[in-house]
Design a protein around this motif. Structure first.
Motif, PDB file in Angstrom:
ATOM      1  N   LYS A   1       9.753  -3.721  -6.769  1.00  0.00           N
ATOM      2  CA  LYS A   1       8.675  -4.460  -7.420  1.00  0.00           C
ATOM      3  C   LYS A   1       8.608  -5.870  -6.849  1.00  0.00           C
ATOM      4  O   LYS A   1       9.436  -6.724  -7.156  1.00  0.00           O
ATOM      5  CB  LYS A   1       8.914  -4.503  -8.927  1.00  0.00           C
ATOM      6  N   LEU A   2       7.629  -6.101  -6.010  1.00  0.00           N
ATOM      7  CA  LEU A   2       7.455  -7.411  -5.413  1.00  0.00           C
ATOM      8  C   LEU A   2       6.030  -7.544  -4.909  1.00  0.00           C
ATOM      9  O   LEU A   2       5.327  -6.550  -4.713  1.00  0.00           O
ATOM     10  CB  LEU A   2       8.460  -7.655  -4.290  1.00  0.00           C
TER      11      LEU A   2
ATOM     12  N   LYS B   1       0.836  -1.201   0.000  1.00  0.00           N
ATOM     13  CA  LYS B   1       0.000   0.000   0.000  1.00  0.00           C
ATOM     14  C   LYS B   1       0.872   1.253   0.000  1.00  0.00           C
ATOM     15  O   LYS B   1       0.590   2.232  -0.701  1.00  0.00           O
ATOM     16  CB  LYS B   1      -0.922  -0.022   1.222  1.00  0.00           C
ATOM     17  N   PHE B   2       1.942   1.221   0.781  1.00  0.00           N
ATOM     18  CA  PHE B   2       2.881   2.343   0.814  1.00  0.00           C
ATOM     19  C   PHE B   2       3.537   2.535  -0.549  1.00  0.00           C
ATOM     20  O   PHE B   2       3.665   3.663  -1.031  1.00  0.00           O
ATOM     21  CB  PHE B   2       3.947   2.080   1.878  1.00  0.00           C
ATOM     22  N   ARG B   3       3.931   1.452  -1.185  1.00  0.00           N
ATOM     23  CA  ARG B   3       4.577   1.549  -2.498  1.00  0.00           C
ATOM     24  C   ARG B   3       3.640   2.154  -3.537  1.00  0.00           C
ATOM     25  O   ARG B   3       4.064   2.890  -4.430  1.00  0.00           O
ATOM     26  CB  ARG B   3       5.029   0.163  -2.960  1.00  0.00           C
ATOM     27  N   ARG B   4       2.347   1.872  -3.426  1.00  0.00           N
ATOM     28  CA  ARG B   4       1.382   2.424  -4.382  1.00  0.00           C
ATOM     29  C   ARG B   4       1.102   3.899  -4.136  1.00  0.00           C
ATOM     30  O   ARG B   4       0.931   4.675  -5.084  1.00  0.00           O
ATOM     31  CB  ARG B   4       0.063   1.637  -4.306  1.00  0.00           C
TER      32      ARG B   4
ATOM     33  N   HIS C   1       3.828  11.640  -3.263  1.00  0.00           N
ATOM     34  CA  HIS C   1       4.489  12.566  -2.341  1.00  0.00           C
ATOM     35  C   HIS C   1       5.986  12.701  -2.632  1.00  0.00           C
ATOM     36  O   HIS C   1       6.645  13.565  -2.046  1.00  0.00           O
ATOM     37  CB  HIS C   1       4.308  12.087  -0.899  1.00  0.00           C
ATOM     38  N   LEU C   2       6.503  11.861  -3.507  1.00  0.00           N
ATOM     39  CA  LEU C   2       7.946  11.821  -3.757  1.00  0.00           C
ATOM     40  C   LEU C   2       8.328  12.436  -5.099  1.00  0.00           C
ATOM     41  O   LEU C   2       9.443  12.221  -5.579  1.00  0.00           O
ATOM     42  CB  LEU C   2       8.439  10.367  -3.702  1.00  0.00           C
ATOM     43  N   LYS C   3       7.449  13.188  -5.697  1.00  0.00           N
ATOM     44  CA  LYS C   3       7.751  13.810  -6.985  1.00  0.00           C
ATOM     45  C   LYS C   3       8.953  14.741  -6.844  1.00  0.00           C
ATOM     46  O   LYS C   3       9.008  15.574  -5.946  1.00  0.00           O
ATOM     47  CB  LYS C   3       6.535  14.574  -7.494  1.00  0.00           C
ATOM     48  N   GLY C   4       9.927  14.570  -7.729  1.00  0.00           N
ATOM     49  CA  GLY C   4      11.154  15.355  -7.656  1.00  0.00           C
ATOM     50  C   GLY C   4      12.174  14.797  -6.688  1.00  0.00           C
ATOM     51  O   GLY C   4      13.251  15.373  -6.518  1.00  0.00           O
ATOM     52  N   ARG C   5      11.844  13.666  -6.061  1.00  0.00           N
ATOM     53  CA  ARG C   5      12.758  13.022  -5.115  1.00  0.00           C
ATOM     54  C   ARG C   5      13.027  11.594  -5.572  1.00  0.00           C
ATOM     55  O   ARG C   5      12.477  11.131  -6.573  1.00  0.00           O
ATOM     56  CB  ARG C   5      12.154  13.032  -3.700  1.00  0.00           C
TER      57      ARG C   5
END
Length: 296
Positions: free
Chosen positions: A103-104, A84-87, A92-96
């Motif tokens: 992938k798992l 869920k966190f990966r999706r 929130h991490l755009k530009g980072r």
């Protein structure tokens, strides 16, 4: 028993090393691959720490797999939270530094915790060797990772007089306010499969090894070369070593803090820290609002 680097001494009744008949290491010598680290337990102190680290992290792994406690996290609950966190984190991490490389599936996470596949020490830990510099929240932190130490034969550690585990390799680390070990372990030293990742960190007061403040067992998931997931009883870290540019290496720790109550896992804070090889280049700590909840 011989090491590929330099032998660790045997502490009687502290750690069971298969076929070990070496004299104790001198108290002023550091374990293999750790000569550049000033903050390291030595001699019999290291042997005791090695046993403690193995036993506590293995017991933590068993609790994750048992999944029978309503106020303690389970492997399957963590797997769902990580997916869920990966999706949801990428928005929130755009530009980072992103986490697209993790992938798992949930099944793969649980199988890694259970130890279903052989893991290469070099592919798992090699990308993190050496010195790194960053910020954890507002604190400047230096991470020093040793060379990987691999004995000629796996080291056997008894777990509370119960079943043993064997350590195929380990890597020592200093993490700014404490020290620890990353390990590759197995329940069957003769098997070509069945490895799992264990970790352990002892936090200390003001850099003093004689004044521990907290102990944190970890269980790891090998994702790909230079990509690991580390799990504690309150944190999940997605760690990746990579290149920011042709001349600047880095590794990112992206993850979340969590709590479990009545079989419900809730995140309390999400974050990203980036470390580089240069002490004067410490990217800012990044915290972002992402509330996740999963239940079983």
């Amino acid at each position: 028993m011989q090491w590929t680097k330099r032998p660790i001494g045997c502490a009687v009744l502290m750690i069971v090393l298969a076929g070990c008949n070496l004299p104790p290491t001198a108290s002023d010598e550091l374990p293999p691959g750790m000569a550049h680290l000033r903050q390291a337990p030595a001699g019999s102190d290291f042997d005791a720490f090695f046993k403690e680290a193995t036993a506590e992290s293995e017991l933590f792994r068993r609790r994750l797999l048992a999944g029978s406690e309503s106020d303690f996290v389970s492997a399957d609950l963590l797997a769902e939270a990580i997916l869920k966190f990966r999706r949801q984190a990428p928005q929130h991490l755009k530009g980072r530094k992103g986490i697209d490389g993790f992938k798992l599936s949930g099944e793969m996470i649980v199988e890694a915790i259970a130890g279903r596949k052989r893991v290469s020490s070099r592919r798992a830990y090699g990308g993190f060797e050496g010195k790194w510099y960053g910020l954890w929240d507002k604190m400047s932190v230096d991470h020093h990772w040793s060379e990987i130490a691999e004995p000629d034969k796996p080291l056997r550690v008894e777990i509370n007089g119960d079943e043993s585990v064997w350590i195929r390799s380990h890597q020592y680390c200093w993490v700014g306010d404490g020290y620890g070990l990353n390990m590759i372990a197995t329940g069957n030293p003769n098997s070509q499969s069945g490895d799992f990742l264990l970790g352990y960190v002892v936090h200390v007061e003001n850099g003093d090894l004689t004044r521990p403040t907290k102990r944190r067992p970890h269980v790891g998931v090998f994702v790909d070369e230079g990509k690991l997931i580390w799990i504690t009883a309150g944190e999940v870290f997605l760690e990746e070593s990579y290149e920011i540019s042709a001349s600047l290496e880095a590794y990112a720790i992206t993850g979340f803090f969590y709590k479990v109550k009545d079989n419900i896992l809730r995140t309390t804070q999400c974050f990203q820290a980036v470390y580089t090889r240069e002490p004067d280049k410490r990217p800012e700590w990044f915290s972002f609002p992402l509330e996740l909840q999963v239940s079983r």
